[in-house]
Write a protein that holds these residues in place. Structure first.
Motif, PDB file in Angstrom:
ATOM      1  N   ALA A   1       0.817  -1.221   0.000  1.00  0.00           N
ATOM      2  CA  ALA A   1       0.000   0.000   0.000  1.00  0.00           C
ATOM      3  C   ALA A   1       0.844   1.262   0.000  1.00  0.00           C
ATOM      4  O   ALA A   1       0.406   2.298  -0.456  1.00  0.00           O
ATOM      5  CB  ALA A   1      -0.933   0.002   1.208  1.00  0.00           C
ATOM      6  N   ASP A   2       2.079   1.167   0.513  1.00  0.00           N
ATOM      7  CA  ASP A   2       2.891   2.379   0.590  1.00  0.00           C
ATOM      8  C   ASP A   2       3.891   2.515  -0.548  1.00  0.00           C
ATOM      9  O   ASP A   2       4.706   3.408  -0.550  1.00  0.00           O
ATOM     10  CB  ASP A   2       3.615   2.443   1.932  1.00  0.00           C
ATOM     11  N   SER A   3       3.824   1.645  -1.526  1.00  0.00           N
ATOM     12  CA  SER A   3       4.754   1.771  -2.643  1.00  0.00           C
ATOM     13  C   SER A   3       4.071   2.395  -3.848  1.00  0.00           C
ATOM     14  O   SER A   3       2.886   2.232  -4.061  1.00  0.00           O
ATOM     15  CB  SER A   3       5.344   0.411  -3.008  1.00  0.00           C
ATOM     16  N   ALA A   4       4.862   3.083  -4.624  1.00  0.00           N
ATOM     17  CA  ALA A   4       4.346   3.786  -5.794  1.00  0.00           C
ATOM     18  C   ALA A   4       4.478   2.903  -7.030  1.00  0.00           C
ATOM     19  O   ALA A   4       5.413   2.119  -7.138  1.00  0.00           O
ATOM     20  CB  ALA A   4       5.126   5.074  -5.982  1.00  0.00           C
ATOM     21  N   PRO A   5       3.565   3.039  -7.992  1.00  0.00           N
ATOM     22  CA  PRO A   5       3.699   2.302  -9.237  1.00  0.00           C
ATOM     23  C   PRO A   5       4.990   2.704  -9.956  1.00  0.00           C
ATOM     24  O   PRO A   5       5.351   3.871  -9.986  1.00  0.00           O
ATOM     25  CB  PRO A   5       2.476   2.728 -10.056  1.00  0.00           C
TER      26      PRO A   5
ATOM     27  N   GLN B   1      -3.081  11.020  -4.952  1.00  0.00           N
ATOM     28  CA  GLN B   1      -3.783  10.158  -5.906  1.00  0.00           C
ATOM     29  C   GLN B   1      -4.681   9.154  -5.175  1.00  0.00           C
ATOM     30  O   GLN B   1      -5.842   8.953  -5.563  1.00  0.00           O
ATOM     31  CB  GLN B   1      -2.781   9.409  -6.793  1.00  0.00           C
ATOM     32  N   ARG B   2      -4.178   8.544  -4.112  1.00  0.00           N
ATOM     33  CA  ARG B   2      -4.988   7.583  -3.340  1.00  0.00           C
ATOM     34  C   ARG B   2      -6.215   8.246  -2.736  1.00  0.00           C
ATOM     35  O   ARG B   2      -7.307   7.672  -2.728  1.00  0.00           O
ATOM     36  CB  ARG B   2      -4.145   6.946  -2.234  1.00  0.00           C
ATOM     37  N   GLN B   3      -6.061   9.456  -2.214  1.00  0.00           N
ATOM     38  CA  GLN B   3      -7.195  10.141  -1.602  1.00  0.00           C
ATOM     39  C   GLN B   3      -8.225  10.532  -2.653  1.00  0.00           C
ATOM     40  O   GLN B   3      -9.432  10.390  -2.433  1.00  0.00           O
ATOM     41  CB  GLN B   3      -6.727  11.363  -0.811  1.00  0.00           C
ATOM     42  N   LEU B   4      -7.773  11.029  -3.795  1.00  0.00           N
ATOM     43  CA  LEU B   4      -8.709  11.373  -4.871  1.00  0.00           C
ATOM     44  C   LEU B   4      -9.464  10.132  -5.349  1.00  0.00           C
ATOM     45  O   LEU B   4     -10.674  10.194  -5.611  1.00  0.00           O
ATOM     46  CB  LEU B   4      -7.976  12.048  -6.030  1.00  0.00           C
ATOM     47  N   THR B   5      -8.772   9.012  -5.441  1.00  0.00           N
ATOM     48  CA  THR B   5      -9.417   7.755  -5.826  1.00  0.00           C
ATOM     49  C   THR B   5     -10.476   7.369  -4.796  1.00  0.00           C
ATOM     50  O   THR B   5     -11.590   6.956  -5.158  1.00  0.00           O
ATOM     51  CB  THR B   5      -8.364   6.637  -5.972  1.00  0.00           C
ATOM     52  N   ALA B   6     -10.146   7.519  -3.517  1.00  0.00           N
ATOM     53  CA  ALA B   6     -11.099   7.191  -2.450  1.00  0.00           C
ATOM     54  C   ALA B   6     -12.298   8.139  -2.470  1.00  0.00           C
ATOM     55  O   ALA B   6     -13.438   7.711  -2.252  1.00  0.00           O
ATOM     56  CB  ALA B   6     -10.402   7.238  -1.093  1.00  0.00           C
ATOM     57  N   PHE B   7     -12.063   9.418  -2.734  1.00  0.00           N
ATOM     58  CA  PHE B   7     -13.184  10.363  -2.848  1.00  0.00           C
ATOM     59  C   PHE B   7     -14.082   9.973  -4.020  1.00  0.00           C
ATOM     60  O   PHE B   7     -15.300   9.934  -3.895  1.00  0.00           O
ATOM     61  CB  PHE B   7     -12.689  11.795  -3.050  1.00  0.00           C
ATOM     62  N   LYS B   8     -13.474   9.700  -5.160  1.00  0.00           N
ATOM     63  CA  LYS B   8     -14.234   9.376  -6.373  1.00  0.00           C
ATOM     64  C   LYS B   8     -15.112   8.143  -6.162  1.00  0.00           C
ATOM     65  O   LYS B   8     -16.280   8.125  -6.575  1.00  0.00           O
ATOM     66  CB  LYS B   8     -13.283   9.163  -7.552  1.00  0.00           C
ATOM     67  N   SER B   9     -14.569   7.129  -5.504  1.00  0.00           N
ATOM     68  CA  SER B   9     -15.318   5.883  -5.292  1.00  0.00           C
ATOM     69  C   SER B   9     -16.322   5.981  -4.144  1.00  0.00           C
ATOM     70  O   SER B   9     -17.185   5.128  -4.019  1.00  0.00           O
ATOM     71  CB  SER B   9     -14.342   4.742  -5.000  1.00  0.00           C
ATOM     72  N   GLY B  10     -16.176   6.993  -3.300  1.00  0.00           N
ATOM     73  CA  GLY B  10     -17.029   7.111  -2.121  1.00  0.00           C
ATOM     74  C   GLY B  10     -16.450   6.407  -0.904  1.00  0.00           C
ATOM     75  O   GLY B  10     -17.030   6.455   0.171  1.00  0.00           O
TER      76      GLY B  10
ATOM     77  N   PRO C   1      -7.235   8.224 -13.385  1.00  0.00           N
ATOM     78  CA  PRO C   1      -6.102   7.932 -12.498  1.00  0.00           C
ATOM     79  C   PRO C   1      -4.850   8.736 -12.872  1.00  0.00           C
ATOM     80  O   PRO C   1      -4.113   9.193 -11.989  1.00  0.00           O
ATOM     81  CB  PRO C   1      -5.876   6.430 -12.676  1.00  0.00           C
ATOM     82  N   GLU C   2      -4.627   8.936 -14.168  1.00  0.00           N
ATOM     83  CA  GLU C   2      -3.474   9.722 -14.614  1.00  0.00           C
ATOM     84  C   GLU C   2      -3.618  11.189 -14.214  1.00  0.00           C
ATOM     85  O   GLU C   2      -2.636  11.830 -13.826  1.00  0.00           O
ATOM     86  CB  GLU C   2      -3.304   9.610 -16.135  1.00  0.00           C
ATOM     87  N   ASP C   3      -4.844  11.725 -14.315  1.00  0.00           N
ATOM     88  CA  ASP C   3      -5.095  13.100 -13.876  1.00  0.00           C
ATOM     89  C   ASP C   3      -4.829  13.238 -12.382  1.00  0.00           C
ATOM     90  O   ASP C   3      -4.230  14.224 -11.932  1.00  0.00           O
ATOM     91  CB  ASP C   3      -6.545  13.517 -14.152  1.00  0.00           C
ATOM     92  N   MET C   4      -5.296  12.257 -11.613  1.00  0.00           N
ATOM     93  CA  MET C   4      -5.116  12.303 -10.162  1.00  0.00           C
ATOM     94  C   MET C   4      -3.636  12.293  -9.802  1.00  0.00           C
ATOM     95  O   MET C   4      -3.197  13.054  -8.931  1.00  0.00           O
ATOM     96  CB  MET C   4      -5.836  11.125  -9.510  1.00  0.00           C
ATOM     97  N   LEU C   5      -2.863  11.456 -10.480  1.00  0.00           N
ATOM     98  CA  LEU C   5      -1.426  11.408 -10.226  1.00  0.00           C
ATOM     99  C   LEU C   5      -0.767  12.711 -10.670  1.00  0.00           C
ATOM    100  O   LEU C   5       0.129  13.222  -9.991  1.00  0.00           O
ATOM    101  CB  LEU C   5      -0.783  10.219 -10.930  1.00  0.00           C
TER     102      LEU C   5
END
Length: 187
Positions: A3-7, A51-60, A76-80
Motif C-alpha cells: 500500500a505504501d509503494s508507488a507504481p 492520488q490515493r485520496q482522490l481515488t477514495a473520494f471518487k469511489s465514495g 487515475p493519470e489526472d489524479m497522479l
C-alpha cells in the motif's frame, strides 16, 4: 504491491496537474497548494498519497460530497498529475499560536501517551510531520482546527482509517488539541 509503494511505470504530467489544479482545485486548495481555511494544504504532500485520496473520494470510500464531485471527472493519470504538481510545491509555512499547548503536543508527537497506549505521531508522520511514503501523509503546517477535526472524525469512525481510528479513539480532546497545535507549527 504494498500500500505504501508507488507504481513504477507511472510518469505524471506536471503541466496537466498544474492545469487541473488551476482550474478545479484552486478555490479551496490554492494554485500553489496552500489551502484557504478550513481546507487542507496540499503543497509538498506525497503525489501518490494525493492520488490515493482522490481515488477514495471518487469511489465514495472516503465520504465527501464536495470532493466526490471534484474527483468524478478525473482519470487515475489526472489524479497522479495533480498529486505530482502539488507535491512539487513548497509546503505551507505556519507557526503554532499557543506555545504551551504546542509544547504539550510536542511531547505526545515524539513519545506518545504511555498511559493510554497512544503511539508517537512521529512514528508514522515523521519527526518533522512531512509524512512517510504514500501511506502516511504530511500533516505539518495544516491548521490546528482542521487537524483537530480530523482526529475527532478518525476517533468516531466518520473518517475511515483503521490505524487512525485506533490511535485517535485513545486520545482525549485536550491531547488532540495539543497535537494539532504542535503539528500546525511544524516545518
Amino acid at each position: 504491491m504494498a500500500a505504501d509503494s508507488a507504481p513504477a511505470a507511472a510518469k505524471p504530467d506536471l503541466a496537466r496537474g498544474k492545469q487541473i489544479a488551476s482550474s478545479v482545485c484552486v478555490a479551496c486548495h490554492g494554485a500553489d497548494g496552500v489551502g484557504t481555511a478550513p481546507n487542507p494544504n496540499l503543497a509538498g504532500q506525497d503525489a501518490y498519497y494525493i492520488q490515493r485520496q482522490l481515488t477514495a473520494f471518487k469511489s465514495g470510500a472516503r465520504p465527501s460530497p464536495i470532493m466526490q464531485g471534484m474527483a468524478a471527472g478525473l482519470s487515475p493519470e489526472d489524479m497522479l498529475a495533480v498529486g505530482a504538481y502539488y507535491s512539487s510545491q513548497k509546503p505551507a509555512q505556519t507557526a503554532a499560536r499557543d506555545k504551551a499547548l504546542a509544547d504539550r503536543g510536542q511531547k505526545i508527537w515524539r513519545a506518545g501517551v504511555k498511559a493510554t497506549a497512544v503511539p508517537a505521531c512521529a512514528g508514522c508522520h515523521g519527526a518533522a510531520g512531512r509524512g512517510m511514503s504514500a501511506q502516511f501523509p504530511a500533516i505539518a503546517g495544516q491548521s490546528p482546527e482542521l487537524l483537530l477535526g480530523w482526529l475527532k472524525a478518525f476517533a468516531s469512525g466518520e473518517r475511515p482509517s483503521e490505524i487512525m481510528r485506533v490511535v485517535a479513539s485513545k486520545m482525549n480532546e485536550a491531547d488532540m488539541k495539543a497535537v494539532a497545535e504542535y503539528a500546525s507549527g511544524l516545518r
